[in-house]
Design a protein around this motif. Structure first.
Motif, PDB file in Angstrom:
ATOM      1  N   ASP A 233      -0.476 -10.900   1.169  1.00  0.00           N
ATOM      2  CA  ASP A 233      -1.005  -9.641   0.642  1.00  0.00           C
ATOM      3  C   ASP A 233      -2.533  -9.626   0.638  1.00  0.00           C
ATOM      4  O   ASP A 233      -3.155  -8.609   1.010  1.00  0.00           O
ATOM      5  CB  ASP A 233      -0.479  -9.396  -0.777  1.00  0.00           C
ATOM      6  CG  ASP A 233       1.009  -9.076  -0.801  1.00  0.00           C
ATOM      7  OD1 ASP A 233       1.536  -8.681   0.258  1.00  0.00           O
ATOM      8  OD2 ASP A 233       1.635  -9.229  -1.867  1.00  0.00           O
ATOM      9  N   GLU A 237      -4.939  -7.150   2.918  1.00  0.00           N
ATOM     10  CA  GLU A 237      -5.941  -6.284   2.302  1.00  0.00           C
ATOM     11  C   GLU A 237      -7.318  -6.505   2.931  1.00  0.00           C
ATOM     12  O   GLU A 237      -8.067  -5.547   3.152  1.00  0.00           O
ATOM     13  CB  GLU A 237      -5.999  -6.540   0.802  1.00  0.00           C
ATOM     14  CG  GLU A 237      -6.959  -5.612   0.063  1.00  0.00           C
ATOM     15  CD  GLU A 237      -6.944  -5.832  -1.439  1.00  0.00           C
ATOM     16  OE1 GLU A 237      -7.706  -5.140  -2.145  1.00  0.00           O
ATOM     17  OE2 GLU A 237      -6.181  -6.702  -1.910  1.00  0.00           O
ATOM     18  N   SER A 240      -7.421  -4.810   6.262  1.00  0.00           N
ATOM     19  CA  SER A 240      -7.433  -3.364   6.054  1.00  0.00           C
ATOM     20  C   SER A 240      -8.819  -2.881   5.644  1.00  0.00           C
ATOM     21  O   SER A 240      -9.317  -1.859   6.136  1.00  0.00           O
ATOM     22  CB  SER A 240      -6.393  -2.986   4.994  1.00  0.00           C
ATOM     23  OG  SER A 240      -6.429  -1.602   4.725  1.00  0.00           O
ATOM     24  N   ASN A 241      -9.459  -3.613   4.750  1.00  0.00           N
ATOM     25  CA  ASN A 241     -10.804  -3.245   4.301  1.00  0.00           C
ATOM     26  C   ASN A 241     -11.823  -3.304   5.437  1.00  0.00           C
ATOM     27  O   ASN A 241     -12.795  -2.544   5.449  1.00  0.00           O
ATOM     28  CB  ASN A 241     -11.246  -4.155   3.158  1.00  0.00           C
ATOM     29  CG  ASN A 241     -10.460  -3.910   1.876  1.00  0.00           C
ATOM     30  OD1 ASN A 241      -9.861  -2.851   1.702  1.00  0.00           O
ATOM     31  ND2 ASN A 241     -10.451  -4.889   0.989  1.00  0.00           N
TER      32      ASN A 241
END
Length: 398
Positions: A233, A237, A240-241
């Motif tokens: 996870d 993230e 994605s950022n």
């Protein structure tokens, strides 16, 4: 020339690094009409990939740590394992025994050498492992994966053969495939792994390092990364950022296909990893495991780095900025990446399993032909016969 059917015993520690080359050799010996049995421990019996035709015999191996009390317990286990191996040899009557390192190979090879059975050890790393180091003086041949192997005594070089490290057939079949098309407008596919469960340091550093690349490179990235379950996870993230597309998983079934598509590999420097990268010809950023015994992963990178097929970063210096710098050095232009891929490919030894099988076959049978020595005078098998090369090209270890 027609080969007679013989029996061989392979002994390997309970990790994929030791067992995968043993499985590859077993398949080749079976293809040549021989019978093969495996000696390992309980961990090794559970490693996937063992050929169905090869029975596994689990014996106690013993482990030796710094605590003297462990030595007593370990010695008892080794002696018991040796007795069990001797009983197997009495019934199976092997022409030769082949050890692939790891503690389970110790009692098997102590048994074979005491029983006068010709014995070969195969070293996957660029540093001779502890068990192989202990047994090197007792065996008839030492097969290596690298031309320069540390901890190998000069007196043993006369019975040393450079054969390479056998790799999986599905990976080796990619060797003649061209490097994936890569130009200034195309995708840059990056494959990141750190072992079967990933490496936390890769999860922490790689996303940020890729984000530090110039926009012209960063915008073309497509990442496939193996992570620990507990890191998935957080890594997802991070990508994605940064706006970097990434496919993440704890395990990829089709790793050979992933490697075939990749333009660049980032990960550890285990022997099997290096063998597969050089078999296929993939540039790499390698981060050796700092706690590897005798720092053997760093030694594994030496040949590939010297050839120009890889960059090595010590873990204590493995930060995003340094990773981005090394990626740019390899991938700033398409021709540079292609040149690095070719350099990696040139380090490959695609005949490794055939050459190793030729060496093993030279013991315990009729004289064979086409000997190419790698370490000095012609090898002497159990019949003082020549070592079979079967047309394979071997490199001389000077």
């Amino acid at each position: 020339m027609t080969r007679s059917s013989r029996h061989y015993v392979l002994a390997a520690g309970g990790t994929g690094g030791h067992l995968l080359p043993a499985f590859a050799l077993a398949a080749e010996l079976d293809r040549r009409g021989h019978h093969v049995a495996l000696i390992t421990d309980e961990r090794g019996e559970a490693i996937p990939g063992k050929p169905d035709f090869m029975p596994a015999h689990v014996i106690p191996a013993g482990r030796f740590g710094k605590n003297p009390l462990q030595w007593i317990k370990g010695t008892k286990a080794v002696l018991e394992g040796r007795k069990m191996a001797l009983r197997l040899f009495d019934s199976f009557q092997p022409s030769a025994v082949v050890g692939f390192g790891g503690y389970p190979s110790l009692p098997a090879i102590l048994a074979s050498t005491s029983a006068g059975i010709p014995t070969v050890v195969h070293e996957q790393n660029a540093v001779l492992g502890r068990v192989n180091r202990l047994l090197a003086g007792r065996v008839q041949a030492i097969a290596t994966a690298y031309p320069d192997v540390q901890r190998l005594k000069p007196g043993h070089r006369g019975k040393t053969y450079l054969v390479g490290n056998p790799v999986r057939h599905e990976v080796l079949s990619l060797r003649d495939e061209p490097f994936p098309a890569y130009d200034e407008d195309g995708l840059l596919r990056v494959l990141v792994t750190g072992g079967s469960q990933g490496a936390r340091v890769l999860s922490e550093v790689v996303p940020d390092g890729l984000a530090m690349l110039p926009p012209a490179i960063r915008q073309r990235l497509q990442v496939t990364q193996q992570c620990r379950p507990e890191d998935l996870d957080a890594v997802r993230e991070r990508y994605s950022n940064h706006g970097i597309p990434a496919e993440l998983a704890t395990y990829f079934e089709n790793m050979a296909e992933r490697l075939a598509d990749a333009h660049l590999f980032i990960g550890r420097a285990g022997a099997s990893t290096i063998a597969e990268l050089t078999a296929v010809g993939r540039p790499a950023i390698l981060i050796p495991l700092p706690i590897a015994t005798d720092d053997h992963q760093a030694a594994n990178t030496r040949e590939m780095v010297k050839a120009g097929g890889a960059r090595m970063i010590r873990q204590e210096k493995f930060e995003g900025k340094e990773l981005a710098k090394q990626i740019r050095a390899l991938a700033d232009n398409p021709q540079g990446l292609a040149n690095a891929a070719y350099a990696a490919w040139n380090c490959g030894r695609p005949k490794a399993v055939e050459d190793l099988a030729d060496l093993v076959e030279s013991f315990g049978g009729a004289d064979m032909m086409d000997v190419i020595r790698v370490g000095g005078n012609n090898a002497r098998g159990a019949t003082q016969g020549q070592v079979a090369g079967q047309g394979a090209k071997r490199e001389r270890m000077e």
